[in-house]
Design an enzyme around this catalytic site. Structure first.
Site, mmCIF file in Angstrom:
data_model
loop_
_atom_site.group_PDB
_atom_site.id
_atom_site.type_symbol
_atom_site.label_atom_id
_atom_site.label_comp_id
_atom_site.label_asym_id
_atom_site.label_seq_id
_atom_site.Cartn_x
_atom_site.Cartn_y
_atom_site.Cartn_z
ATOM 1 N N LYS A 181 0.868 -1.181 0.000
ATOM 2 C CA LYS A 181 0.000 0.000 0.000
ATOM 3 C C LYS A 181 0.897 1.220 0.000
ATOM 4 O O LYS A 181 2.019 1.171 0.489
ATOM 5 C CB LYS A 181 -0.867 0.025 1.266
ATOM 6 C CG LYS A 181 -2.137 0.815 1.106
ATOM 7 C CD LYS A 181 -3.214 -0.034 0.485
ATOM 8 C CE LYS A 181 -4.553 0.627 0.529
ATOM 9 N NZ LYS A 181 -5.633 -0.334 0.215
HETATM 10 P P1 NAD Z 1 -13.328 7.083 -2.309
HETATM 11 O O1 NAD Z 1 -12.282 8.113 -2.215
HETATM 12 O O2 NAD Z 1 -13.946 6.778 -3.631
HETATM 13 O O3 NAD Z 1 -14.541 7.481 -1.310
HETATM 14 C C1 NAD Z 1 -14.340 7.714 0.032
HETATM 15 C C2 NAD Z 1 -15.656 8.197 0.627
HETATM 16 O O4 NAD Z 1 -15.504 8.294 2.041
HETATM 17 C C3 NAD Z 1 -16.092 9.573 0.136
HETATM 18 O O5 NAD Z 1 -17.491 9.603 -0.023
HETATM 19 C C4 NAD Z 1 -15.684 10.489 1.300
HETATM 20 O O6 NAD Z 1 -16.455 11.678 1.383
HETATM 21 C C5 NAD Z 1 -15.951 9.572 2.464
HETATM 22 N N1 NAD Z 1 -15.228 9.969 3.676
HETATM 23 C C6 NAD Z 1 -13.939 10.349 3.792
HETATM 24 N N2 NAD Z 1 -13.681 10.683 5.063
HETATM 25 C C7 NAD Z 1 -14.836 10.498 5.748
HETATM 26 C C8 NAD Z 1 -15.218 10.674 7.091
HETATM 27 N N3 NAD Z 1 -14.341 11.110 7.991
HETATM 28 N N4 NAD Z 1 -16.484 10.386 7.439
HETATM 29 C C9 NAD Z 1 -17.384 9.952 6.538
HETATM 30 N N5 NAD Z 1 -17.073 9.757 5.252
HETATM 31 C C10 NAD Z 1 -15.821 10.031 4.868
HETATM 32 O O7 NAD Z 1 -12.734 5.762 -1.643
HETATM 33 P P2 NAD Z 1 -13.151 4.255 -1.900
HETATM 34 O O8 NAD Z 1 -12.321 3.710 -2.985
HETATM 35 O O9 NAD Z 1 -14.628 4.134 -1.959
HETATM 36 O O10 NAD Z 1 -12.617 3.567 -0.564
HETATM 37 C C11 NAD Z 1 -13.387 3.573 0.639
HETATM 38 C C12 NAD Z 1 -12.786 2.577 1.608
HETATM 39 O O11 NAD Z 1 -12.794 1.271 1.013
HETATM 40 C C13 NAD Z 1 -11.345 2.823 2.014
HETATM 41 O O12 NAD Z 1 -11.170 2.392 3.341
HETATM 42 C C14 NAD Z 1 -10.561 1.935 1.075
HETATM 43 O O13 NAD Z 1 -9.286 1.592 1.586
HETATM 44 C C15 NAD Z 1 -11.483 0.743 1.017
HETATM 45 N N6 NAD Z 1 -11.306 -0.104 -0.151
HETATM 46 C C16 NAD Z 1 -11.476 0.381 -1.411
HETATM 47 C C17 NAD Z 1 -11.337 -0.459 -2.496
HETATM 48 C C18 NAD Z 1 -11.580 0.012 -3.910
HETATM 49 O O14 NAD Z 1 -11.561 -0.834 -4.814
HETATM 50 N N7 NAD Z 1 -11.852 1.277 -4.146
HETATM 51 C C19 NAD Z 1 -10.992 -1.797 -2.295
HETATM 52 C C20 NAD Z 1 -10.835 -2.275 -1.000
HETATM 53 C C21 NAD Z 1 -11.002 -1.407 0.062
#
Ligand code: NAD
Length: 514
Positions: A181
């Site tokens: 990461k």
């Molecule tokens: P993203 O950037 O597309 O979206 C993140 C969302 O979280 C946004 O809506 C943002 O406003 C919100 N957010 C940020 N800080 C916040 C807070 N303090 N309180 C409430 N909401 C908050 O990110 P994503 O890709 O959707 O990833 C979200 C989570 O899923 C992360 O933990 C990431 O590590 C995990 N994840 C993502 C993927 C992927 O394929 N995108 C895969 C595995 C895990």
């Protein structure tokens, strides 16, 4: 051999990484992990910390109410707005030089008034330096694999945690990758698209020798997306004669440039396959179920769409800038349009969505529902939030959204948890399919991708459930016999047991080079 750690249970002073590794050590004790394998896994293979610099442009930063009072008499400047003032998601504007061409400027103490927009202070651009990371946790099962995060609150400890999670996740998904990461400590909302592109180019320029389709394969994470992967791909392959053989250096690409069908929705889709399995086994009807979604980015918005398609009611959505609630259920398609098709909504936030009422973040977690899908950042459900939750199950879309205390409270309250390392493994699983398609120069249909994903997630979920219930079984779709440990454990420990047994096999069968 069983090696118990002396400091097990003392999590107060451990920090994010130490706390996250509690589950690892607990599961390592349960399976009697080989002591040398434990040593190999308890710290990353490599911790790369480096710096990237870019030139930034001048900005216009709005004055606050107090400062505005000193400039009430400042005449307006005839700055050419249009495309010469580029809005940034944090409310600032990028000042392109062409805005000042033939302009009539009234500047006092670096402040100017722009008609219809208000008072701004010019903040000088210039070179800026950013801290960058790539933690390569483990590669015994295959090349390092993991997302790139652009966020202002990242740290070495956080990336170590997330990289280790990738090692467990790729093992649970049973794909031939390891864990990594990385990213940059930057608030992407404070920079323009062009500045973020430059930052990405410098990141790859500095890290190029340590990445590659068979070495380390980044993907999008919080604050990054397919556009950024495209820039990484270009920078990595530019000028290489075998550039088409290198497409698999990043995943999460746009389908038009080698991305996989189904990748955008894959993490949310994987979470929903887990939720379907949980519902099937517990006899719970998803039709009409009430759901809380935290985070309306890639994972949260995909999960919301897919759960709504199952007939679930999405009763509240919380993101970094606001929270909305509608007891009868939010119109997810309308919310998506509001966040992603509205050029004014630069932060893609649910705040101000007219189809639901605004509530506070604290109230969000207390909304009565059946399922909560935290899909934002880590550490959101601590002991206190867990005490107030009125749901029967939490599906961890985000990485590490429940703290150790939160976990304890949920267990005591008999609220089920689908742990992150299986719940959000859909993204990396389809990343593997993307990588396979790239290596083979193939393009699979969305149906093919999703049917493979469904089989993979559901069969690995079934193995974890069997480990948790200590009911070894073999069906056409799964075989949990090599993994059950002779006692019942919680789902999080069960998932880690599966990961550790799959990883340990490599060390035990291949041995260690000395
Ligand atoms: P993203 O950037 O597309 O979206 C993140 C969302 O979280 C946004 O809506 C943002 O406003 C919100 N957010 C940020 N800080 C916040 C807070 N303090 N309180 C409430 N909401 C908050 O990110 P994503 O890709 O959707 O990833 C979200 C989570 O899923 C992360 O933990 C990431 O590590 C995990 N994840 C993502 C993927 C992927 O394929 N995108 C895969 C595995 C895990």
């Amino acid at each position: 051999m069983r090696v118990m750690r002396k400091d097990a249970g003392n999590s107060q002073k451990k920090g994010v990484y130490g706390e996250a590794m509690e589950t690892f050590h607990r599961a390592a004790d349960l399976v009697g992990l080989h002591p040398r394998v434990r040593l190999e896994l308890e710290e990353p293979d490599f911790e790369h910390i480096f710096y990237v610099s870019i030139d930034t442009r001048d900005r216009l930063v709005p004055l606050d109410k107090e400062e505005e009072k000193h400039f009430l008499d400042l005449p307006a400047s005839s700055v050419k707005a249009g495309d010469a003032l580029e809005p940034l998601a944090n409310g600032n504007f990028l000042l392109h030089r062409r805005a000042l061409l033939n302009a009539d400027i009234s500047l006092r103490e670096g402040v100017l008034r722009i008609p219809k927009r208000g008072l701004f202070r010019i903040e000088k651009g210039g070179p800026r330096k950013f801290k960058a990371y790539r933690i390569q946790h483990n590669q015994v099962r295959g090349p390092y694999k993991g997302g790139i995060r652009y966020h202002k609150d990242v740290s070495l400890d956080l990336f170590k945690t997330l990289a280790a999670e990738m090692t467990w996740k790729t093992a649970i998904a049973n794909i031939p990758f390891g864990g990594a990461k990385g990213g940059i400590r930057v608030d992407p909302h404070a920079y323009s698209r062009e500045e973020i592109e430059h930052l990405t180019l410098r990141y790859v320029y500095k890290f190029k020798n340590f990445m590659g389709p068979t070495m380390d394969i980044p993907a999008p994470d919080v604050g990054t997306n397919g556009d950024i992967m495209a820039v990484m791909l270009r920078q990595y392959t530019d000028g290489e004669r075998d550039k088409h053989a290198l497409k698999g250096v990043v995943t999460g690409k746009d389908v038009r440039i080698g991305g996989s069908e189904g990748r955008v929705m894959a993490t949310g889709q994987g979470a929903v396959y887990c939720i379907e399995e949980w519902a099937r086994v517990t006899g719970f009807a998803l039709q009409g179920a009430r759901v809380l979604i935290q985070g309306f980015g890639n994972v949260g918005s995909s999960a919301a769409q897919l759960l709504a398609a199952h007939g679930c009611r999405i009763v509240a959505v919380d993101d970094a800038y606001g929270t909305v609630h509608a007891d009868a259920g939010i119109d997810v398609a309308a919310l998506l349009d509001y966040c992603y098709k509205n050029p004014e909504n630069l932060r893609h936030s649910v705040a101000g969505f007219p189809g639901a009422a605004a509530i506070s973040k604290a109230d969000f977690w207390k909304v009565e529902a059946d399922i909560a899908v935290p899909a934002a950042l880590g550490g959101e459900i601590d002991g206190e939030v867990a005490e107030g939750l009125k749901v029967r199950m939490v599906a961890e879309g985000a990485n590490g959204p429940i703290t150790l205390d939160g976990d304890r409270v949920l267990a005591a309250r008999k609220i089920d948890v689908i742990p992150d390392i299986i719940c959000n493994a859909g993204g990396v699983t389809v990343s593997y399919y993307e990588w396979l398609q790239n290596q083979r120069m193939e393009h699979w249909t969305e149906q093919e991708v999703n049917s493979r994903l469904e089989r993979a997630i559901k069969s690995n979920y079934a193995v974890i459930r069997d480990i948790a219930n200590d009911k070894a079984a073999r069906t056409n779709d799964h075989d949990s016999r090599p993994f059950c440990i002779g006692r019942k454990v919680d789902m999080r420990a069960a998932a880690m047991v599966l990961a550790l047994k799959r990883i340990e096999a490599h060390y035990l069968l291949e041995g260690f080079s000395n």
